[in-house]
Design a protein around this motif. Structure first.
Motif, PDB file in Angstrom:
ATOM      1  N   LYS A 114      83.524  42.483  36.608  1.00 12.41           N
ATOM      2  CA  LYS A 114      84.604  41.579  37.006  1.00 12.41           C
ATOM      3  C   LYS A 114      85.130  41.901  38.405  1.00 12.41           C
ATOM      4  CE  LYS A 114      86.133  41.543  32.172  1.00 12.41           C
ATOM      5  NZ  LYS A 114      87.226  41.950  31.247  1.00 12.41           N
ATOM      6  N   HIS A 115      84.851  43.116  38.862  1.00 10.52           N
ATOM      7  CA  HIS A 115      85.433  43.598  40.116  1.00 10.52           C
ATOM      8  C   HIS A 115      84.395  43.828  41.220  1.00 10.52           C
ATOM      9  CE1 HIS A 115      89.110  44.347  37.780  1.00 10.52           C
ATOM     10  NE2 HIS A 115      88.312  44.875  36.869  1.00 10.52           N
ATOM     11  N   TYR A 116      83.111  43.937  40.850  1.00  9.25           N
ATOM     12  CA  TYR A 116      82.094  44.296  41.842  1.00  9.25           C
ATOM     13  C   TYR A 116      80.880  43.371  41.758  1.00  9.25           C
ATOM     14  CZ  TYR A 116      84.830  48.532  42.404  1.00  9.25           C
ATOM     15  OH  TYR A 116      85.856  49.410  42.653  1.00  9.25           O
ATOM     16  N   ASP A 117      80.255  43.167  42.929  1.00  8.32           N
ATOM     17  CA  ASP A 117      79.021  42.389  43.009  1.00  8.32           C
ATOM     18  C   ASP A 117      77.794  43.262  42.795  1.00  8.32           C
ATOM     19  OD1 ASP A 117      80.496  40.045  43.833  1.00  8.32           O
ATOM     20  OD2 ASP A 117      80.650  40.977  45.813  1.00  8.32           O
ATOM     21  N   ARG A 118      77.894  44.516  43.210  1.00 11.62           N
ATOM     22  CA  ARG A 118      76.795  45.467  43.068  1.00 11.62           C
ATOM     23  C   ARG A 118      77.338  46.817  42.604  1.00 11.62           C
ATOM     24  NH1 ARG A 118      74.354  41.503  43.126  1.00 11.62           N
ATOM     25  NH2 ARG A 118      72.778  40.749  44.605  1.00 11.62           N
ATOM     26  N   ILE A 119      76.662  47.400  41.622  1.00  5.34           N
ATOM     27  CA  ILE A 119      76.961  48.764  41.195  1.00  5.34           C
ATOM     28  C   ILE A 119      75.694  49.579  41.393  1.00  5.34           C
ATOM     29  CG2 ILE A 119      77.581  50.279  39.268  1.00  5.34           C
ATOM     30  CD1 ILE A 119      79.203  47.982  38.102  1.00  5.34           C
ATOM     31  N   ILE A 120      75.804  50.664  42.132  1.00  5.13           N
ATOM     32  CA  ILE A 120      74.654  51.520  42.418  1.00  5.13           C
ATOM     33  C   ILE A 120      74.893  52.883  41.799  1.00  5.13           C
ATOM     34  CG2 ILE A 120      73.298  52.622  44.245  1.00  5.13           C
ATOM     35  CD1 ILE A 120      73.882  50.192  45.989  1.00  5.13           C
ATOM     36  N   PHE A 121      73.952  53.328  40.970  1.00  6.72           N
ATOM     37  CA  PHE A 121      74.058  54.621  40.306  1.00  6.72           C
ATOM     38  C   PHE A 121      73.281  55.679  41.078  1.00  6.72           C
ATOM     39  CE2 PHE A 121      74.264  51.516  36.773  1.00  6.72           C
ATOM     40  CZ  PHE A 121      75.476  51.872  36.207  1.00  6.72           C
ATOM     41  N   ASP A 122      73.947  56.788  41.378  1.00  6.80           N
ATOM     42  CA  ASP A 122      73.253  57.981  41.856  1.00  6.80           C
ATOM     43  C   ASP A 122      73.020  58.827  40.605  1.00  6.80           C
ATOM     44  OD1 ASP A 122      72.229  60.189  43.073  1.00  6.80           O
ATOM     45  OD2 ASP A 122      74.081  60.805  44.059  1.00  6.80           O
ATOM     46  N   LYS A 158      67.257  61.502  46.959  1.00  8.51           N
ATOM     47  CA  LYS A 158      67.845  60.523  46.043  1.00  8.51           C
ATOM     48  C   LYS A 158      69.282  60.177  46.406  1.00  8.51           C
ATOM     49  CE  LYS A 158      69.229  62.272  42.260  1.00  8.51           C
ATOM     50  NZ  LYS A 158      70.711  62.152  42.474  1.00  8.51           N
ATOM     51  N   THR A 159      70.129  61.166  46.545  1.00  5.95           N
ATOM     52  CA  THR A 159      71.542  60.907  46.822  1.00  5.95           C
ATOM     53  C   THR A 159      71.735  60.269  48.193  1.00  5.95           C
ATOM     54  OG1 THR A 159      72.338  62.656  45.361  1.00  5.95           O
ATOM     55  CG2 THR A 159      73.792  62.011  47.168  1.00  5.95           C
ATOM     56  N   THR A 160      71.015  60.755  49.189  1.00  8.30           N
ATOM     57  CA  THR A 160      71.114  60.170  50.526  1.00  8.30           C
ATOM     58  C   THR A 160      70.713  58.701  50.497  1.00  8.30           C
ATOM     59  OG1 THR A 160      70.619  62.314  51.536  1.00  8.30           O
ATOM     60  CG2 THR A 160      70.326  60.367  52.915  1.00  8.30           C
ATOM     61  N   LEU A 161      69.660  58.392  49.741  1.00  9.54           N
ATOM     62  CA  LEU A 161      69.217  57.001  49.642  1.00  9.54           C
ATOM     63  C   LEU A 161      70.256  56.152  48.919  1.00  9.54           C
ATOM     64  CD1 LEU A 161      66.994  54.977  50.218  1.00  9.54           C
ATOM     65  CD2 LEU A 161      65.912  55.626  48.057  1.00  9.54           C
ATOM     66  N   ALA A 162      70.826  56.674  47.830  1.00  9.42           N
ATOM     67  CA  ALA A 162      71.839  55.925  47.074  1.00  9.42           C
ATOM     68  C   ALA A 162      73.041  55.588  47.955  1.00  9.42           C
ATOM     69  CB  ALA A 162      72.285  56.723  45.851  1.00  9.42           C
ATOM     70  N   VAL A 163      73.506  56.565  48.721  1.00 11.90           N
ATOM     71  CA  VAL A 163      74.661  56.353  49.605  1.00 11.90           C
ATOM     72  C   VAL A 163      74.339  55.304  50.667  1.00 11.90           C
ATOM     73  CG1 VAL A 163      76.057  57.443  51.402  1.00 11.90           C
ATOM     74  CG2 VAL A 163      75.694  58.614  49.226  1.00 11.90           C
ATOM     75  N   ASN A 164      73.173  55.405  51.260  1.00  9.85           N
ATOM     76  CA  ASN A 164      72.812  54.474  52.330  1.00  9.85           C
ATOM     77  C   ASN A 164      72.576  53.067  51.806  1.00  9.85           C
ATOM     78  OD1 ASN A 164      72.328  55.734  55.223  1.00  9.85           O
ATOM     79  ND2 ASN A 164      71.831  57.317  53.723  1.00  9.85           N
ATOM     80  N   LEU A 165      72.023  52.942  50.606  1.00  4.38           N
ATOM     81  CA  LEU A 165      71.852  51.611  50.026  1.00  4.38           C
ATOM     82  C   LEU A 165      73.200  50.993  49.671  1.00  4.38           C
ATOM     83  CD1 LEU A 165      68.719  52.104  47.730  1.00  4.38           C
ATOM     84  CD2 LEU A 165      68.848  50.940  49.953  1.00  4.38           C
ATOM     85  N   ALA A 166      74.119  51.810  49.169  1.00  2.08           N
ATOM     86  CA  ALA A 166      75.462  51.306  48.862  1.00  2.08           C
ATOM     87  C   ALA A 166      76.148  50.824  50.136  1.00  2.08           C
ATOM     88  CB  ALA A 166      76.287  52.396  48.180  1.00  2.08           C
ATOM     89  N   TRP A 167      75.966  51.555  51.208  1.00  4.79           N
ATOM     90  CA  TRP A 167      76.544  51.150  52.500  1.00  4.79           C
ATOM     91  C   TRP A 167      75.932  49.834  52.963  1.00  4.79           C
ATOM     92  CZ3 TRP A 167      74.662  50.213  57.409  1.00  4.79           C
ATOM     93  CH2 TRP A 167      75.620  50.146  58.431  1.00  4.79           C
ATOM     94  N   CYS A 168      74.613  49.691  52.814  1.00  2.00           N
ATOM     95  CA  CYS A 168      73.945  48.437  53.193  1.00  2.00           C
ATOM     96  C   CYS A 168      74.484  47.268  52.367  1.00  2.00           C
ATOM     97  CB  CYS A 168      72.434  48.559  52.979  1.00  2.00           C
ATOM     98  SG  CYS A 168      71.583  49.604  54.183  1.00  2.00           S
ATOM     99  N   SER A 169      74.669  47.501  51.081  1.00  5.85           N
ATOM    100  CA  SER A 169      75.197  46.456  50.209  1.00  5.85           C
ATOM    101  C   SER A 169      76.570  45.990  50.685  1.00  5.85           C
ATOM    102  CB  SER A 169      75.283  46.971  48.769  1.00  5.85           C
ATOM    103  OG  SER A 169      75.914  46.040  47.929  1.00  5.85           O
ATOM    104  N   ALA A 170      77.413  46.958  51.007  1.00  5.32           N
ATOM    105  CA  ALA A 170      78.783  46.641  51.399  1.00  5.32           C
ATOM    106  C   ALA A 170      78.878  46.097  52.819  1.00  5.32           C
ATOM    107  CB  ALA A 170      79.652  47.899  51.272  1.00  5.32           C
TER     108      ALA A 170
END
Length: 243
Positions: free
Chosen positions: A115-123, A15-27
Motif C-alpha cells: 500500500k505504501h511502496y512500488d518496489r520492495i527489494i530484499f537484501d 550481494k549487498t552492494t548490488l541490492a543497495v544500488n538497485l534500490a537506488w536505481c528504483s528510487a
C-alpha cells in the motif's frame, strides 16, 4: 507493487552492494517509491546508505508479534528510498519462523507494505533456511549475483533448486555475473560462456561504495559500473513488466 530478492548462497559476491544500488536505481532512475528490506544480520545495506539503525525495536519484532513494519522503517538521504534495517536479532529469525509455523508470514507483511511502496527489494542472508524460503514465496523476481568462476553455474543451480522448492508459481530468476575483470582469462571464459547474463564489472567505484557510504550512481554516475547497474535495472523493470 513488485518485490525483488537479491540472493546468493554464499557471501563475498557483491550481494549487498548490488541490492543497495538497485534500490537506488528504483528510487532515482524509475522514481518509484522503494523500500530496501535488509534481512542480513550484518546490516550492510544500512551502512552503505549511511543510515544508523535505531535501537528502540529489534528487526525480528515484525515477525514475532506482528508489529507494523512501517514502525521500523527509516528514511534515507535519497528521495523515494526507505530502509527497513537489520540487526543481530535476524540471526535467529529462521528458528523463530519455524516456531511460529506460518510459511507465508513474510508474504503477508509484503502485502501490507504494498500500500505504501512500488518496489520492495530484499537484501537476503547468504543461507538456505526458512528465511530464504519465505523470501522466495514473497518475491516476484530473484536476482542472483555470481562471481565469474567454474563454481558459478553450480552455485546458480543451488539457487534454482531452492527457488523451485518454494512451491508452484515460483518467481523467475535472473543470474548476474558480479565483479567481472575481463583481463583475467577465467573471467573472460565465464563471460563468454554466459554471454546473455548481465554483468557488473570489478571496479574501484563499486569498492568505494563502502568508503563513501553511497550508491555508485550518487557519486560516480558516469562510471562503467554505474552504467552497468543502471542497465541491469532497466532489464529488471522489463522483466517485471512481462509478468
Amino acid at each position: 507493487m513488485a518485490s525483488i530478492a537479491v540472493y546468493s548462497v554464499k557471501g563475498g559476491v557483491g550481494k549487498t552492494t548490488l541490492a543497495v544500488n538497485l534500490a537506488w536505481c528504483s528510487a532515482t532512475i524509475s522514481r518509484r517509491k522503494t523500500l530496501l528490506w535488509d534481512l542480513d544480520a550484518s546490516n550492510g545495506s544500512g551502512f552503505l546508505l549511511g543510515v544508523d539503525p535505531r535501537k528502540k525495536r529489534s528487526a525480528d519484532s515484525v515477525f514475532a508479534d506482528g508489529s507494523e513494519p512501517l514502525r521500523l522503517v527509516q528514511a534515507t538521504g535519497y528521495a523515494n528510498l526507505d530502509l527497513l534495517p537489520a540487526d543481530e536479532s535476524i540471526r535467529t529469525l529462521d528458528r523463530q519462523l519455524d516456531r511460529i509455523g506460518k510459511k507465508k508470514r513474510l508474504a503477508k507483511l509484503v502485502e501490507g507494505l504494498a500500500k505504501h511502496y512500488d518496489r520492495i527489494i530484499f537484501d537476503c542472508p547468504p543461507v538456505l533456511n526458512e528465511v530464504s524460503a519465505q523470501v522466495m514465496r514473497a518475491a516476484d523476481l530473484v536476482i542472483v549475483p555470481l562471481p565469474p568462476s567454474p563454481l558459478s553455474a553450480r552455485a546458480f543451480e543451488v539457487v534454482v533448486d531452492e527457488v523451485r522448492g518454494s512451491g508452484k508459481g515460483h518467481p523467475p530468476i535472473l543470474p548476474v555475473l558480479s565483479m567481472v575483470d575481463l583481463r583475467r582469462s577465467l573471467h573472460k571464459e565465464a563471460r563468454e560462456a554466459n554471454s546473455k547474463w548481465p554483468a557488473i564489472p570489478l571496479a574501484s567505484a563499486v569498492e568505494q561504495c563502502a568508503v563513501e557510504r553511497k550508491p555508485v550512481g550518487a557519486f560516480a554516475p558516469r562510471s562503467p559500473a554505474a552504467r552497468a547497474i543502471a542497465q541491469l535495472w532497466t532489464a529488471i523493470e522489463r522483466k517485471l513488466a512481462q509478468k
